[in-house]
Design an enzyme around this catalytic site. Structure first.
Site, PDB file in Angstrom:
ATOM      1  N   ASN A  97     -21.786 -14.739  37.463  1.00  0.00           N
ATOM      2  CA  ASN A  97     -20.587 -13.962  37.492  1.00  0.00           C
ATOM      3  C   ASN A  97     -19.455 -15.954  38.353  1.00  0.00           C
ATOM      4  OD1 ASN A  97     -17.549 -13.603  38.802  1.00  0.00           O
ATOM      5  ND2 ASN A  97     -19.192 -12.410  40.486  1.00  0.00           N
ATOM      6  N   TRP A  98     -18.765 -15.858  36.910  1.00  0.00           N
ATOM      7  CA  TRP A  98     -17.628 -17.220  36.358  1.00  0.00           C
ATOM      8  C   TRP A  98     -16.710 -17.188  37.702  1.00  0.00           C
ATOM      9  CZ3 TRP A  98     -17.268 -20.617  31.698  1.00  0.00           C
ATOM     10  CH2 TRP A  98     -18.437 -20.650  31.600  1.00  0.00           C
ATOM     11  N   LYS A  99     -16.360 -15.568  38.124  1.00  0.00           N
ATOM     12  CA  LYS A  99     -15.257 -15.440  39.532  1.00  0.00           C
ATOM     13  C   LYS A  99     -13.830 -16.032  38.315  1.00  0.00           C
ATOM     14  CE  LYS A  99     -17.910 -15.661  42.666  1.00  0.00           C
ATOM     15  NZ  LYS A  99     -18.515 -15.274  44.184  1.00  0.00           N
ATOM     16  N   HIS A 130     -17.652  -6.063  43.446  1.00  0.00           N
ATOM     17  CA  HIS A 130     -17.646  -7.083  44.155  1.00  0.00           C
ATOM     18  C   HIS A 130     -16.614  -7.223  45.829  1.00  0.00           C
ATOM     19  CE1 HIS A 130     -17.709 -11.472  44.587  1.00  0.00           C
ATOM     20  NE2 HIS A 130     -19.381 -11.023  43.987  1.00  0.00           N
ATOM     21  N   SER A 168     -25.368 -18.039  47.136  1.00  0.00           N
ATOM     22  CA  SER A 168     -25.636 -18.926  47.217  1.00  0.00           C
ATOM     23  C   SER A 168     -27.015 -18.858  46.649  1.00  0.00           C
ATOM     24  CB  SER A 168     -25.924 -19.235  49.039  1.00  0.00           C
ATOM     25  OG  SER A 168     -24.048 -19.516  49.173  1.00  0.00           O
ATOM     26  N   GLU A 172     -25.191  -7.900  47.578  1.00  0.00           N
ATOM     27  CA  GLU A 172     -24.478  -9.486  47.330  1.00  0.00           C
ATOM     28  C   GLU A 172     -24.112  -9.085  49.431  1.00  0.00           C
ATOM     29  OE1 GLU A 172     -22.971 -11.411  43.738  1.00  0.00           O
ATOM     30  OE2 GLU A 172     -21.981 -10.824  44.976  1.00  0.00           O
ATOM     31  N   GLY A 198     -22.540 -16.955  41.318  1.00  0.00           N
ATOM     32  CA  GLY A 198     -21.746 -17.713  41.436  1.00  0.00           C
ATOM     33  C   GLY A 198     -22.081 -18.774  40.888  1.00  0.00           C
ATOM     34  N   GLY A 199     -21.110 -19.973  42.283  1.00  0.00           N
ATOM     35  CA  GLY A 199     -21.300 -21.010  41.439  1.00  0.00           C
ATOM     36  C   GLY A 199     -22.033 -21.423  40.786  1.00  0.00           C
ATOM     37  N   GLU A 214     -14.646  -9.381  46.481  1.00  0.00           N
ATOM     38  CA  GLU A 214     -13.950 -10.432  46.706  1.00  0.00           C
ATOM     39  C   GLU A 214     -12.237  -9.417  46.049  1.00  0.00           C
ATOM     40  OE1 GLU A 214     -15.405 -13.314  44.520  1.00  0.00           O
ATOM     41  OE2 GLU A 214     -16.181 -14.440  46.035  1.00  0.00           O
ATOM     42  N   GLY A 262     -21.038 -17.972  48.297  1.00  0.00           N
ATOM     43  CA  GLY A 262     -20.083 -19.372  48.328  1.00  0.00           C
ATOM     44  C   GLY A 262     -20.592 -20.181  49.939  1.00  0.00           C
TER      45      GLY A 262
HETATM   46  P1  13P Z   1     -22.442 -17.474  45.360  1.00  0.00           P
HETATM   47  O1  13P Z   1     -23.440 -17.686  44.628  1.00  0.00           O
HETATM   48  O2  13P Z   1     -21.446 -18.974  45.141  1.00  0.00           O
HETATM   49  O3  13P Z   1     -22.395 -17.644  46.256  1.00  0.00           O
HETATM   50  O4  13P Z   1     -21.294 -16.397  44.755  1.00  0.00           O
HETATM   51  C1  13P Z   1     -22.199 -15.090  44.810  1.00  0.00           C
HETATM   52  C2  13P Z   1     -21.747 -14.655  44.063  1.00  0.00           C
HETATM   53  O5  13P Z   1     -20.579 -13.963  44.789  1.00  0.00           O
HETATM   54  C3  13P Z   1     -21.634 -13.375  42.700  1.00  0.00           C
HETATM   55  O6  13P Z   1     -21.203 -12.305  42.145  1.00  0.00           O
END
Ligand code: 13P
Length: 248
Positions: free
Chosen positions: A9-11, A94, A210, A164, A231-232, A96, A170
């Site tokens: 997920n590149w956000k 998600h 993470s 999650e 994510g990251g 967020e 993050g």
């Molecule tokens: P991180 O891997 O950056 O913690 O993000 C997880 C995430 O929200 C994937 O959707």
């Protein structure tokens, strides 16, 4: 045997020159892997990436969708639009989106229905806040999210659940492998109870929060974990390939 999936997920990250990262990922995972591979870039990049990834095992997804197919919804994107530009998946619910855009369970449910309407598979996210975990409410929160956001008609093919924990996103923090297994086994049993044995026992359950190359193998080995939502670490081809390697 459930085929795992590693999804990135590149956000809100990535611009046109991110094609170099996708080209690099394509080289690193050119041979068929033991897992499905998915990238969910910002919507602005899906079409460009879909040209690059044609005839590769890497698939594309959106990060959210509106419940309607089209109309007066400024700034929104529909599941039909995502499908049209090359996506096969979309993330719904998600944390967020739930926090930044007030997307409640019933909205997540409508978005998941919209995903299916367009022929997309939905990756529906659930997870507790840190306060909820401290108050020992994790399983209650997840039960409520599952109950109120999964539409009628879920199958092991059209729905994936991603656990999650919000406090792990993050932050570099992760639950213990035992804690992940406890929640995933709870989700598995809940799905068997609510969706039936066939659907519930075959649906893929992803862990997200993470995930890094250094912890992926351990987390992916937890019981009832069938892949990762990253994510990251999905932004760098080398790191993402390092996570996919957990399934080698
Ligand atoms: P991180 O891997 O950056 O913690 O993000 C997880 C995430 O929200 C994937 O959707």
């Amino acid at each position: 045997m459930i085929r795992p999936i590693v999804a990135g997920n590149w956000k809100m990250n990535g611009v046109s020159n991110s094609v170099s990262e996708i080209n690099s990922l394509k080289e690193k995972v050119s041979s068929p892997s033991n897992c499905d591979i998915l990238i969910c870039p910002p919507a602005t990049l899906i079409m460009a990436f879909s040209h690059i990834l044609k005839e590769t095992p890497i698939e594309l997804g959106g990060q959210t969708c509106h419940s309607a197919a089209s109309g007066a919804h400024t700034g929104d994107i529909s599941s039909e639009m995502l499908k049209d530009c090359g996506a096969n998946y979309v993330i719904t619910g998600h944390s967020e989106r739930r926090m930044d855009h007030g997307e409640l369970d019933k909205i997540v449910k409508a978005q998941t229905e919209a995903a299916w309407r367009a022929g997309l598979k939905a990756i529906l996210c659930v997870g507790e806040l840190i306060g909820e975990r401290k108050a020992d409410l994790t399983l209650k929160v997840i039960e409520r999210q599952l109950k109120n956001s999964i539409p009628e008609g879920a199958t092991a093919d059209n729905l994936i659940i991603a656990y999650e924990p919000v406090w792990a996103i993050g932050t570099g923090l992760t639950p213990t492998v035992d804690d992940v297994a406890t929640v995933h086994t709870f989700i598995r049993n809940n799905l068997i109870e609510t969706q039936g044995q066939q659907v519930g026992s075959n649906m893929r359950l992803l862990y997200g929060g993470s995930v890094k190359p250094g912890n992926a193998k351990e987390l992916m080995a937890a019981s009832n974990v069938n892949g990762a939502l990253v994510g990251g670490a999905s932004l760098k081809a080398e790191d993402f390939a390092g996570i996919i390697a957990a399934y080698e």
